[in-house]
Design a protein around this motif. Structure first.
Motif, short mmCIF file in Angstrom:
data_model
loop_
_atom_site.label_atom_id
_atom_site.label_comp_id
_atom_site.label_asym_id
_atom_site.label_seq_id
_atom_site.Cartn_x
_atom_site.Cartn_y
_atom_site.Cartn_z
N THR A 180 0.83 -1.21 0.00
CA THR A 180 0.00 0.00 0.00
C THR A 180 0.86 1.25 0.00
O THR A 180 0.59 2.22 -0.72
CB THR A 180 -0.94 0.00 1.21
N ASN B 137 2.81 1.61 -3.44
CA ASN B 137 2.03 1.81 -4.66
C ASN B 137 0.79 2.65 -4.37
O ASN B 137 -0.34 2.15 -4.39
CB ASN B 137 1.62 0.45 -5.25
N VAL C 276 -3.03 2.39 -5.93
CA VAL C 276 -3.31 1.02 -6.38
C VAL C 276 -4.13 0.31 -5.31
O VAL C 276 -3.82 0.40 -4.12
CB VAL C 276 -2.00 0.24 -6.65
N VAL D 11 -4.82 -2.57 -3.30
CA VAL D 11 -4.09 -3.79 -2.91
C VAL D 11 -5.10 -4.79 -2.33
O VAL D 11 -5.85 -4.45 -1.42
CB VAL D 11 -3.01 -3.47 -1.86
N HIS E 144 -1.51 -9.14 -10.26
CA HIS E 144 -1.69 -7.72 -10.54
C HIS E 144 -0.51 -7.21 -11.37
O HIS E 144 0.66 -7.45 -11.00
CB HIS E 144 -1.80 -6.94 -9.24
N VAL F 219 0.93 -4.39 -11.65
CA VAL F 219 1.83 -3.47 -10.96
C VAL F 219 2.42 -4.12 -9.72
O VAL F 219 3.64 -4.10 -9.50
CB VAL F 219 1.09 -2.17 -10.57
N LEU F 220 1.58 -4.73 -8.90
CA LEU F 220 2.03 -5.29 -7.64
C LEU F 220 2.99 -6.46 -7.83
O LEU F 220 3.88 -6.68 -6.99
CB LEU F 220 0.82 -5.73 -6.80
N ASP G 59 6.63 -5.50 -7.59
CA ASP G 59 7.14 -4.85 -6.40
C ASP G 59 8.26 -5.69 -5.77
O ASP G 59 8.07 -6.89 -5.53
CB ASP G 59 6.01 -4.65 -5.39
N SER H 94 -9.74 -1.18 1.03
CA SER H 94 -8.58 -0.94 0.17
C SER H 94 -8.86 0.15 -0.86
O SER H 94 -7.98 0.96 -1.18
CB SER H 94 -8.17 -2.24 -0.54
N ALA I 214 -6.94 3.80 -1.46
CA ALA I 214 -6.49 4.32 -2.75
C ALA I 214 -7.06 5.72 -2.98
O ALA I 214 -6.36 6.61 -3.49
CB ALA I 214 -6.92 3.37 -3.87
#
Length: 274
Positions: A18, A21, A24, A26, A60, A62-63, A66, A212, A216
């Motif tokens: 969290t 990003n 986003v 999560v 995901h 993007v995630l 990470d 969540s 965001a």
């Protein structure tokens, strides 16, 4: 490969992703507490919820990139390395508090985008309905378990009668009835557990997803505050340079003052022309 992780490690992963990003959504981890009286189904419920959470995170776009997710999945010294990462986060937060955000004295954020207002209203309504659904599912499950206990007591009484000297035909009929009641008791117990593991857990997961989404949305407010502070700083530096130029005090500080303006502009427009 395989690694061992505690439930608190999943909480660390959620918090870290969290922070890494902003903006986003999560996938959330399940809550710490079990669902009411269903202690025997809690471990399975949590296991399924954690599995779904991890599957969604790794899928995901993007995630999944990470570096802290890789640390969580692969590190053999996770306890030490996660503490180190947490210390880095805390140091970074302290620096941010001492930096430009510490001077934030602007007005309270007022939402200007109607879309976000409608989405918040929708989320509030959906969350209320999901919580009502969760209570109804839990109540129904408890009643089903109570009914299973009552049917079990009835089956025990019938089986005791089947062992008496009421006659072979009557005892055989009572034995079949007792067996049927026992199977009905087991079916009610299994259905009650299934409702908790699947329906109740799924409704709870959606409620946590709403949380969540709100996180965001909140990151937009933080970005707005950073933008306002940076814009204020740009104006201050430019005004100071212009004042010095008009008073003829710029002198050899001209390049340095331009560099200061460029630095604060880059802070305000990191992707733009600095």
């Amino acid at each position: 490969f395989s690694v061992l992780r505690r439930f608190s490690d999943f909480l660390w992963l959620f918090e870290t992703l969290t922070m890494n990003n902003p903006g986003v959504i999560v996938p959330p981890v399940p809550d710490k507490h079990p669902f009411g009286r269903f202690q025997d189904t809690f471990i399975e419920t949590r296991r399924l919820a954690l599995q779904r959470c991890l599957t969604k995170i790794t899928a995901h776009p993007v995630l999944q990139l990470d570096p802290d997710l890789r640390l969580f999945l692969e590190s053999d010294h996770f306890a030490t390395e996660s503490k180190s990462r947490r210390a880095e986060f805390q140091d970074g937060q302290q620096q941010a508090n001492k930096g430009i955000l510490s001077s934030w004295t602007g007005p309270k954020f007022v939402e200007q985008d109607e879309w976000f207002d409608t989405r918040r209203a929708f989320l509030d309504s959906l969350e209320s309905q999901l919580r009502s659904l969760s209570k109804s599912i839990e109540t129904a499950g408890k009643q089903r378990l109570d009914m299973a206990i009552a049917i079990g007591d009835f089956a025990g009484s019938i089986n005791a009668l089947a062992e008496s000297d009421l006659g072979s035909a009557m005892c055989a009929a009572l034995a079949r009835l007792g067996d049927l009641a026992t199977r009905e008791k087991e079916a009610n117990e299994e259905q009650a557990k299934a409702e908790v593991v699947h329906l109740l857990n799924l409704a709870d997961e959606y409620v946590r997803f709403i949380g969540s989404v709100r996180l965001a949305f909140a990151s937009r407010v933080k970005c707005y505050e950073r933008w306002q502070v940076a814009e204020k700083e740009v104006g201050r530096v430019r005004a100071a340079r212009e004042k010095a130029r008009q008073q003829g005090k710029l002198g050899d500080r001209g390049p340095q003052s331009l560099a200061e303006v460029g630095e604060v502009c880059c802070r305000l427009y990191p992707q733009g022309a600095c």
